[in-house]
Write an enzyme that holds these catalytic residues in place. Structure first.
Site, short mmCIF file in Angstrom:
data_model
loop_
_atom_site.label_atom_id
_atom_site.label_comp_id
_atom_site.label_asym_id
_atom_site.label_seq_id
_atom_site.Cartn_x
_atom_site.Cartn_y
_atom_site.Cartn_z
N CYS A 175 0.82 -1.23 0.00
CA CYS A 175 0.00 0.00 0.00
C CYS A 175 0.84 1.27 0.00
O CYS A 175 0.33 2.35 -0.28
CB CYS A 175 -0.94 0.01 1.20
SG CYS A 175 -1.98 -1.44 1.24
N HIS A 216 -3.12 6.79 3.21
CA HIS A 216 -3.57 5.57 2.54
C HIS A 216 -4.93 5.19 3.11
O HIS A 216 -5.14 5.20 4.33
CB HIS A 216 -2.56 4.44 2.76
CG HIS A 216 -3.10 3.11 2.39
ND1 HIS A 216 -3.69 2.87 1.16
CD2 HIS A 216 -3.18 1.93 3.09
CE1 HIS A 216 -4.10 1.61 1.12
NE2 HIS A 216 -3.81 1.04 2.28
N ASN A 261 -10.17 -0.49 0.37
CA ASN A 261 -8.71 -0.34 0.36
C ASN A 261 -8.20 -0.80 -1.02
O ASN A 261 -8.28 -1.99 -1.34
CB ASN A 261 -8.13 -1.21 1.49
CG ASN A 261 -6.62 -1.17 1.53
OD1 ASN A 261 -5.96 -0.67 0.62
ND2 ASN A 261 -6.06 -1.72 2.60
N1 ACO Z 1 -18.34 -9.00 9.36
C1 ACO Z 1 -18.77 -9.28 10.58
N2 ACO Z 1 -17.96 -9.67 11.59
C2 ACO Z 1 -16.66 -9.79 11.30
C3 ACO Z 1 -16.13 -9.49 10.03
C4 ACO Z 1 -17.03 -9.09 9.03
N3 ACO Z 1 -16.65 -8.80 7.79
N4 ACO Z 1 -14.79 -9.67 10.07
C5 ACO Z 1 -14.47 -10.06 11.31
N5 ACO Z 1 -15.61 -10.13 12.07
C6 ACO Z 1 -15.75 -10.50 13.47
C7 ACO Z 1 -14.56 -11.28 13.98
O1 ACO Z 1 -14.71 -12.66 13.68
C8 ACO Z 1 -14.64 -10.99 15.47
O2 ACO Z 1 -15.64 -11.83 16.02
P1 ACO Z 1 -15.44 -12.46 17.49
O3 ACO Z 1 -15.31 -11.28 18.42
O4 ACO Z 1 -16.67 -13.28 17.67
O5 ACO Z 1 -14.16 -13.25 17.40
C9 ACO Z 1 -15.18 -9.57 15.53
O6 ACO Z 1 -15.76 -9.30 14.25
C10 ACO Z 1 -14.13 -8.53 15.82
O7 ACO Z 1 -13.05 -8.74 14.97
P2 ACO Z 1 -11.77 -7.84 15.06
O8 ACO Z 1 -10.75 -8.35 14.10
O9 ACO Z 1 -11.38 -7.69 16.48
O10 ACO Z 1 -12.37 -6.45 14.56
P3 ACO Z 1 -11.65 -5.06 14.54
O11 ACO Z 1 -12.48 -4.09 15.28
O12 ACO Z 1 -10.19 -5.15 14.86
O13 ACO Z 1 -11.76 -4.66 13.00
C11 ACO Z 1 -10.45 -4.61 11.01
C12 ACO Z 1 -11.16 -5.48 12.02
C13 ACO Z 1 -11.49 -3.76 10.30
C14 ACO Z 1 -9.79 -5.53 9.98
C15 ACO Z 1 -9.42 -3.71 11.70
O14 ACO Z 1 -8.62 -4.47 12.57
C16 ACO Z 1 -8.52 -3.01 10.72
O15 ACO Z 1 -8.95 -2.16 9.95
N6 ACO Z 1 -7.21 -3.29 10.72
C17 ACO Z 1 -6.27 -2.67 9.81
C18 ACO Z 1 -6.49 -3.21 8.44
C19 ACO Z 1 -5.62 -2.54 7.45
O16 ACO Z 1 -5.32 -1.40 7.57
N7 ACO Z 1 -5.27 -3.31 6.45
C20 ACO Z 1 -4.62 -2.83 5.32
C21 ACO Z 1 -3.19 -2.57 5.49
S1 ACO Z 1 -2.64 -1.97 4.05
C22 ACO Z 1 -2.05 -3.15 3.00
O17 ACO Z 1 -0.87 -3.25 2.84
C23 ACO Z 1 -2.98 -4.06 2.21
#
Ligand code: ACO
Length: 311
Positions: free
Chosen positions: A113, A238, A268
């Site tokens: 990214c 980003h 993203n």
């Molecule tokens: N829909 C519904 N529930 C979901 C989903 C979904 N799509 N995905 C995960 N969950 C559930 C999980 O299973 C978990 O359930 P549980 O509590 O029963 O175990 C719950 O939601 C919470 O999951 P978390 O992973 O703790 O959720 P979080 O609040 O951390 O959000 C997210 C997840 C959006 C991925 C966040 O951590 C994030 O944005 N991280 C950074 C991602 C990022 O920036 N990535 C790109 C980097 S750039 C690159 O190089 C590609």
């Protein structure tokens, strides 16, 4: 060193729009979860389009708008982690399609990214060695080809698209940039192994690292340029997660008007997210000639880069 000047921009996305409700028909998720956790409402996904179709369309638009002769380009660099071929590079395919002369160098760069900003910073340095003044930098991704459509924790986060910019360097533009890599593999990876060629991510560790490193990068760039955040009309982070962008904003003490957000429409798009954002700023007339924009990115390998561009 001369600063980076944006001469013209372009962008392209595939026709198909996939909403959060569309994803909810395929995996156990819902619009509310995706919107509140990430800010994403919809994203564009390729059907028949290839990475090259998006990259080329964005590149052509930027080149046409720049008004330069295409052979004034010293180089074409494409930032991507989802190329159509292992070789030749996306950049060489754009070179062929645009019928550029043999004196125009073309190569790809993979810094996930952060790729578009890594390419911009590299181009600024490389242009110092060239007689020709311009570089065409493209960020182009077909991430849908790298997604596990059954893994709700990753598949809903990404979208396909491309952005491009014709850039030059100018002594009236301030050069300020900061980059690095944390050498991380487990946080976010996508292998070539046919059985497992999908994006895997530890969302929470990526989130924390993204906020910390993007904030630090932005602070280093401002310090290097000896300017304050108030002097910058727009900050383009980003677009990985709206909550990450808001956290960086709080860390830096900026305002919502300054921190550009368009993740709701695209998800993203990795290396394409910053050039798509720059193109939107330009097309909407939000930035005028002479405006400086602070760009900051973070990506797999925990690469990170911040730099100032001048329109
Ligand atoms: N829909 C519904 N529930 C979901 C989903 C979904 N799509 N995905 C995960 N969950 C559930 C999980 O299973 C978990 O359930 P549980 O509590 O029963 O175990 C719950 O939601 C919470 O999951 P978390 O992973 O703790 O959720 P979080 O609040 O951390 O959000 C997210 C997840 C959006 C991925 C966040 O951590 C994030 O944005 N991280 C950074 C991602 C990022 O920036 N990535 C790109 C980097 S750039 C690159 O190089 C590609």
């Amino acid at each position: 060193m001369k600063g980076i000047q944006i001469v013209a921009t372009g962008s392209a996305v595939p026709k198909k729009v996939m909403t959060n409700d569309d994803w909810a028909k395929l995996v156990e998720t819902n619009d509310e979860w995706i919107r509140t956790r990430t800010g994403i409402r919809e994203r564009h996904m390729c059907e028949n389009e290839r990475n090259i179709d998006l990259g080329l369309q964005a590149a052509r638009q930027a080149l046409e708008r720049s008004g330069i002769d295409k052979n004034e380009l010293a180089m074409v660099i494409v930032a991507t982690f989802s190329p159509d071929y292992a070789t030749p590079s996306q950049a060489c395919m754009i070179h062929e399609a645009l019928e550029l002369s043999a004196s125009v160098a073309a190569f790809d760069m993979n810094a996930a990214c952060s790729g578009f900003l890594f390419a911009l910073k590299s181009a600024a340095a490389l242009l110092e060695q060239e007689d020709k003044k311009y570089a065409l930098i493209v960020g182009s991704e077909k991430i849908s080809s790298k997604l596990d459509f059954t893994d709700r924790s990753t598949c809903v986060l990404f979208g396909d698209g491309a952005g491009a910019a014709v850039v030059t360097t100018d002594e009236n533009a301030v050069f300020a940039a900061d980059w690095g890599s944390l050498g991380n593999k487990e946080g976010l990876y996508c292998s070539y192994d046919k059985e497992d060629a999908y994006v895997h991510m530890d969302g929470q560790s990526v989130f924390k690292s993204a906020v910390r490193t993007m904030s630090e990068c932005a602070e280093h760039v401002l310090a290097q340029a000896e300017i304050s955040l108030e002097e910058i009309p727009y900050v383009v982070c980003h677009q990985a997660n709206e909550r990450i962008i808001k956290s960086v904003m709080k860390q830096l003490g900026g305002s919502e008007e300054q921190f550009f957000v368009n993740i709701g429409k695209y998800g993203n798009t990795s290396a394409a997210s910053i050039p798509i954002a720059l193109n939107e700023l330009k097309e909407s007339g939000a930035v005028k000639a002479g405006d400086r924009v602070l760009c900051v990115a973070f990506g797999a390998g925990f690469t990170h880069c911040g730099l100032l561009v001048t329109f």
